[in-house]
Scaffold this active site. Structure first.
Site, mmCIF file in Angstrom:
data_model
loop_
_atom_site.group_PDB
_atom_site.id
_atom_site.type_symbol
_atom_site.label_atom_id
_atom_site.label_comp_id
_atom_site.label_asym_id
_atom_site.label_seq_id
_atom_site.Cartn_x
_atom_site.Cartn_y
_atom_site.Cartn_z
ATOM 1 N N ARG A 1 12.602 21.847 26.602
ATOM 2 C CA ARG A 1 14.029 21.618 25.839
ATOM 3 C C ARG A 1 13.806 21.480 24.650
ATOM 4 O O ARG A 1 12.704 21.443 23.863
ATOM 5 C CB ARG A 1 14.689 20.338 26.590
ATOM 6 C CG ARG A 1 13.754 19.379 26.881
ATOM 7 C CD ARG A 1 13.655 18.033 26.178
ATOM 8 N NE ARG A 1 14.273 17.805 24.861
ATOM 9 C CZ ARG A 1 13.761 17.778 23.751
ATOM 10 N NH1 ARG A 1 12.563 17.764 23.591
ATOM 11 N NH2 ARG A 1 14.720 17.506 22.889
ATOM 12 N N ARG B 1 20.917 28.450 29.060
ATOM 13 C CA ARG B 1 21.636 27.232 28.454
ATOM 14 C C ARG B 1 22.617 27.859 27.465
ATOM 15 O O ARG B 1 22.076 28.834 26.561
ATOM 16 C CB ARG B 1 20.600 26.187 27.879
ATOM 17 C CG ARG B 1 19.680 25.455 29.010
ATOM 18 C CD ARG B 1 18.935 24.159 28.305
ATOM 19 N NE ARG B 1 19.976 23.080 28.158
ATOM 20 C CZ ARG B 1 19.564 22.036 27.512
ATOM 21 N NH1 ARG B 1 18.353 22.114 27.079
ATOM 22 N NH2 ARG B 1 20.539 21.081 27.381
ATOM 23 N N GLN C 1 16.194 11.214 25.820
ATOM 24 C CA GLN C 1 15.182 12.040 24.996
ATOM 25 C C GLN C 1 14.460 11.033 24.059
ATOM 26 O O GLN C 1 13.441 11.437 23.855
ATOM 27 C CB GLN C 1 15.828 13.465 24.522
ATOM 28 C CG GLN C 1 15.877 14.406 25.411
ATOM 29 C CD GLN C 1 17.417 14.411 25.926
ATOM 30 O OE1 GLN C 1 18.077 13.427 26.021
ATOM 31 N NE2 GLN C 1 17.857 15.600 26.142
ATOM 32 N N ASP D 1 21.373 21.863 17.464
ATOM 33 C CA ASP D 1 21.299 23.096 18.313
ATOM 34 C C ASP D 1 21.902 24.298 17.990
ATOM 35 O O ASP D 1 21.809 25.541 18.294
ATOM 36 C CB ASP D 1 21.864 22.499 19.711
ATOM 37 C CG ASP D 1 20.820 21.645 20.442
ATOM 38 O OD1 ASP D 1 20.844 20.459 20.052
ATOM 39 O OD2 ASP D 1 20.086 22.125 20.881
ATOM 40 N N ASN E 1 24.705 18.839 18.065
ATOM 41 C CA ASN E 1 23.365 18.288 18.251
ATOM 42 C C ASN E 1 23.869 17.372 19.646
ATOM 43 O O ASN E 1 24.662 17.156 19.856
ATOM 44 C CB ASN E 1 23.059 17.490 17.227
ATOM 45 C CG ASN E 1 21.326 17.026 17.343
ATOM 46 O OD1 ASN E 1 20.569 17.892 17.819
ATOM 47 N ND2 ASN E 1 20.924 15.699 17.195
HETATM 48 O O1 MRU Z 1 19.341 18.769 25.555
HETATM 49 P P1 MRU Z 1 18.013 18.902 24.687
HETATM 50 O O2 MRU Z 1 17.243 17.993 25.098
HETATM 51 O O3 MRU Z 1 17.583 20.535 24.807
HETATM 52 O O4 MRU Z 1 18.716 18.819 23.386
HETATM 53 C C1 MRU Z 1 18.024 18.735 22.355
HETATM 54 C C2 MRU Z 1 18.543 18.199 20.786
HETATM 55 O O5 MRU Z 1 19.903 18.155 20.935
HETATM 56 C C3 MRU Z 1 17.723 18.390 19.841
HETATM 57 O O6 MRU Z 1 18.286 17.431 18.836
HETATM 58 C C4 MRU Z 1 17.972 19.624 18.976
HETATM 59 O O7 MRU Z 1 17.719 20.783 20.035
HETATM 60 C C5 MRU Z 1 16.981 19.714 18.045
HETATM 61 S S1 MRU Z 1 15.476 20.176 18.479
HETATM 62 C C6 MRU Z 1 14.694 20.477 17.072
#
Ligand code: MRU
Length: 352
Positions: free
Chosen positions: A50, A96, A202, A243, A253
């Site tokens: 992820r 995704r 996370q 993201d 994000n």
């Molecule tokens: O759902 P996730 O865990 O993939 O989301 C991750 C995030 O929102 C991070 O902050 C983003 O991808 C930046 S990663 C360098």
């Protein structure tokens, strides 16, 4: 002095992709080998891997895995093989919806397929080499982001971050946590406050884990606590990942980022995004056009498999929110720190 991180999240090995299984952190730190394209689709969708840049590289590896499988299927012509493989790469893009790095990296592989003059085995090899190149570039880009970002970290700063934009969200080093790592290498009195980041935690599970692993001081807080600590003067800056960033700087994000940005604005604390240019989607004008992933309701109703609420209630679970560009002090990229007006600075960065 460069900060040496111990973490490599995803790596191409011989004919498979090896990645850290992020679903079991912090209880276990183990690697899984992904050996087929379909397995990679599920590894991305189920968040074994992820974080925007990491799923980009995973997508690129996934295309190589499909290419290897297709090479054994006895296609009549290279043209037919290419057509089949491009469909698989398009499919990989749909694992995704929000992080544009996934579409970006799969598209890079599609370009290799389209431009190749080789036979089927040659195409497989070219895709593999391109995947490895993207992998290596990701770490180099993060180090540049880290070094630019470190310049705006005040001495002894406490940096708040949300979600995980670290080595475990990239191939290694990290974007927001890349800034932390580079700043820490210059000044070991800085520290991090990590938001828990419900629903999937996370921040609690992954950010604290990787910072502890690298020996960087970190304090865990729950999502609702950020304004309290900002008001007490205990947060000097906020740095988060992204993201997808629209051409005007609006940034998607992890859900909850927008709340942190509003709190930071109110308390006059600079709020930065750290992200590679591959996270910027110049094809969209504003954040309204960013597709927001809706995730399983169980992420909200359960923690560690245990229900935490009444049965039969309504649940909504958007995975991301969009922080409007007005709240963002700067976007830290490998081409430097972009400042408002973002339409102008983003377009200049692409032409640098
Ligand atoms: O759902 P996730 O865990 O993939 O989301 C991750 C995030 O929102 C991070 O902050 C983003 O991808 C930046 S990663 C360098």
């Amino acid at each position: 002095m460069e900060f040496k991180s111990k973490i490599k999240t995803i790596e191409w090995v011989d004919n498979y992709s090896k990645m850290v299984d992020q679903t079991v952190i912090p209880y276990e730190y183990k690697f899984v080998n992904i050996t087929s394209g379909e397995e990679m689709f599920h590894a991305i969708r189920d968040m074994i891997v992820r974080g925007a840049p990491a799923i980009g590289i995973a997508g690129a590896h996934g295309v190589v895995l499909f290419a290897q499988e297709g090479a054994k299927q006895g296609f009549d012509s290279v043209g037919e093989y290419k057509k089949w493989l491009i469909e698989k790469a398009e499919y990989m893009k749909t694992s995704r919806p929000t992080a544009v790095n996934l579409m970006w990296a799969c598209q890079k592989q599609i370009e290799v397929i389209k431009n190749s003059k080789s036979d089927i085995n040659g195409i497989v090899e070219e895709l593999k080499q391109n995947g490895i190149k993207l992998e290596n570039e990701d770490i180099e880009i993060n180090k540049k982001i880290g070094d630019y970002g470190a310049e705006v970290v005040p001495k002894g700063a406490t940096i708040l971050t949300h979600c995980n934009a670290g080595a475990l969200a990239t191939v290694g080093y990290g974007t927001a946590l890349g800034v932390v790592r580079s700043a820490y290498a210059k000044d070991n009195t800085i520290q991090v406050f990590a938001d828990e980041t419900r629903p999937r935690q996370q921040g609690a599970r992954i950010t604290t884990f990787e910072l502890a692993m690298d020996g960087i001081p970190v304090t865990l807080i729950t999502d609702g606590m950020c304004s309290y600590f900002m008001n007490k003067g205990m947060i000097d800056m906020v740095v988060v990942g992204a993201d997808r960033i629209a051409a005007n700087g609006d940034t998607a994000n992890k859900i909850g980022t927008y709340t942190v940005a509003i709190a930071a604005k109110y308390h006059n604390i600079p709020f930065y995004i750290a992200a590679p240019l591959s996270t910027i989607d110049i094809s969209i004008k504003s954040g309204n056009e960013i597709p927001i992933e809706e995730r399983s309701h169980e992420e909200v109703t359960h923690i560690n498999g245990k229900r935490i609420c009444a049965e039969g209630i309504n649940i909504i679970n958007p995975g991301f929110d969009v922080t409007p560009h007005e709240l963002i002090a700067g976007i830290i990229t490998e081409k430097g720190i972009l400042r408002p007006d973002y339409n102008k600075s983003i377009s200049e960065a692409f032409n640098k």
